[in-house]
Scaffold this motif. Structure first.
Motif, PDB file in Angstrom:
ATOM      1  N   LEU A   1      -5.878  10.098  -2.724  1.00  0.00           N
ATOM      2  CA  LEU A   1      -6.663  10.594  -1.582  1.00  0.00           C
ATOM      3  C   LEU A   1      -8.155  10.378  -1.838  1.00  0.00           C
ATOM      4  CD1 LEU A   1      -4.722  13.950  -1.130  1.00  0.00           C
ATOM      5  CD2 LEU A   1      -4.384  11.833   0.167  1.00  0.00           C
ATOM      6  N   PRO A   2      -8.613   9.136  -1.787  1.00  0.00           N
ATOM      7  CA  PRO A   2     -10.016   8.854  -2.117  1.00  0.00           C
ATOM      8  C   PRO A   2     -11.025   9.438  -1.126  1.00  0.00           C
ATOM      9  CG  PRO A   2      -8.976   6.893  -1.203  1.00  0.00           C
ATOM     10  CD  PRO A   2      -7.891   7.915  -1.412  1.00  0.00           C
ATOM     11  N   ASN A   3     -10.562   9.856   0.053  1.00  0.00           N
ATOM     12  CA  ASN A   3     -11.460  10.400   1.073  1.00  0.00           C
ATOM     13  C   ASN A   3     -11.359  11.918   1.191  1.00  0.00           C
ATOM     14  OD1 ASN A   3     -12.448   7.789   1.942  1.00  0.00           O
ATOM     15  ND2 ASN A   3     -10.391   7.479   2.741  1.00  0.00           N
TER      16      ASN A   3
ATOM     17  N   TYR B   1      -8.696  12.242   5.491  1.00  0.00           N
ATOM     18  CA  TYR B   1     -10.081  12.659   5.248  1.00  0.00           C
ATOM     19  C   TYR B   1     -10.103  14.181   5.204  1.00  0.00           C
ATOM     20  CZ  TYR B   1     -10.895   7.841   6.425  1.00  0.00           C
ATOM     21  OH  TYR B   1     -10.861   6.467   6.422  1.00  0.00           O
TER      22      TYR B   1
ATOM     23  N   GLU C   1       0.829  -1.212   0.000  1.00  0.00           N
ATOM     24  CA  GLU C   1       0.000   0.000   0.000  1.00  0.00           C
ATOM     25  C   GLU C   1       0.860   1.256   0.000  1.00  0.00           C
ATOM     26  OE1 GLU C   1      -3.192   0.042   2.845  1.00  0.00           O
ATOM     27  OE2 GLU C   1      -3.816  -1.985   2.297  1.00  0.00           O
TER      28      GLU C   1
ATOM     29  N   ASP D   1      -7.055   9.098  -6.899  1.00  0.00           N
ATOM     30  CA  ASP D   1      -6.556   7.765  -6.556  1.00  0.00           C
ATOM     31  C   ASP D   1      -5.811   7.782  -5.223  1.00  0.00           C
ATOM     32  OD1 ASP D   1      -5.922   5.068  -6.706  1.00  0.00           O
ATOM     33  OD2 ASP D   1      -4.587   5.273  -8.419  1.00  0.00           O
TER      34      ASP D   1
ATOM     35  N   THR E   1      -4.962   6.887   1.905  1.00  0.00           N
ATOM     36  CA  THR E   1      -6.319   6.383   2.170  1.00  0.00           C
ATOM     37  C   THR E   1      -6.797   6.700   3.579  1.00  0.00           C
ATOM     38  OG1 THR E   1      -5.355   4.235   2.744  1.00  0.00           O
ATOM     39  CG2 THR E   1      -6.157   4.510   0.495  1.00  0.00           C
ATOM     40  N   ASN E   2      -5.898   7.106   4.457  1.00  0.00           N
ATOM     41  CA  ASN E   2      -6.275   7.430   5.832  1.00  0.00           C
ATOM     42  C   ASN E   2      -6.382   8.935   6.062  1.00  0.00           C
ATOM     43  OD1 ASN E   2      -6.283   4.682   6.566  1.00  0.00           O
ATOM     44  ND2 ASN E   2      -4.063   4.730   6.829  1.00  0.00           N
TER      45      ASN E   2
ATOM     46  N   TYR F   1       0.085   6.633   3.130  1.00  0.00           N
ATOM     47  CA  TYR F   1      -0.917   5.791   2.481  1.00  0.00           C
ATOM     48  C   TYR F   1      -1.907   6.596   1.641  1.00  0.00           C
ATOM     49  CZ  TYR F   1       0.850   2.262   5.686  1.00  0.00           C
ATOM     50  OH  TYR F   1       1.667   1.405   6.366  1.00  0.00           O
TER      51      TYR F   1
ATOM     52  N   ALA G   1       1.139   4.225  -2.935  1.00  0.00           N
ATOM     53  CA  ALA G   1       1.085   5.661  -2.634  1.00  0.00           C
ATOM     54  C   ALA G   1       2.341   6.375  -3.134  1.00  0.00           C
ATOM     55  CB  ALA G   1       0.901   5.887  -1.136  1.00  0.00           C
TER      56      ALA G   1
END
Length: 185
Positions: free
Chosen positions: A54-56, A76, A24, A52, A73-74, A71, A28
């Motif tokens: 920063l999907p949040n 927000y 992962e 891709d 993905t963590n 990552y 990134a």
């Protein structure tokens, strides 16, 4: 039995060299390289990379490369958030950034940390604590936000500050360690 990723996301000691986590981070890092190598006029390319990585994050996020994270993905992110040049986000645990927040150049946000006990640290295991940054916050250049910190809405963090403890809403705080200087009207 929990995976290393499940341990990581729950704030337990975990092995960062775990294959799933390493894969992962590699994903990134490749996206970050693309982002940081992109040209200013490649707006759509940057948008695709950020979607891709920063999907949040809200789609109106503005990041001025270079940018670095573990990552992606963590992380927000609310609406109309701005990251200036050379920001670093070690998002081992969730990092929440509220709407209309502005981060100056070289701001560093660290959820990752290591045990204080040298024997435990020597095992190679680490852990993390989440970071929450409120809405309408301004974080001055080269500030460092340490693991587990919450910064309240509408607060201002002075340039070069090292934020080791929670900062309430509606204050100007600065220094190393960062402390409240005064209330904001």
């Amino acid at each position: 039995m929990k995976t290393e990723k499940e341990k990581m996301l729950s704030g337990e000691l975990y092995n960062a060299l775990d294959e799933e986590l390493a894969d992962e981070r590699l994903h990134a890092r490749l996206l970050i390289k693309e982002l940081n190598d992109s040209r200013e006029d490649e707006v759509q390319k940057r948008k695709g990379i950020l979607d891709d990585l920063l999907p949040n994050a809200r789609k109106d996020l503005w990041i001025q490369p270079p940018f670095y994270c573990d990552y992606g993905t963590n992380i927000y992110i609310g609406e109309k958030v701005f990251f200036n040049f050379s920001c670093v986000v070690l998002d081992v645990m969730p990092v929440t950034v509220g709407s209309r927040t502005v981060l100056g150049p070289n701001v560093q946000i660290y959820t990752a940390t290591h045990p204080l006990d040298f024997k435990e640290r020597a095992s190679g295991l680490e852990y993390a604590e989440p970071i929450n940054i409120g809405e309408d916050v301004w974080i001055g250049g080269s500030a460092i936000i340490c693991p587990g910190v919450t910064i309240g809405d509408r607060s201002v963090i002075g340039a070069g500050s090292v934020v080791t403890k929670d900062i309430p809403s509606d204050v100007f705080a600065a220094g190393n360690p960062c402390r409240v200087i005064r209330k904001l009207e």
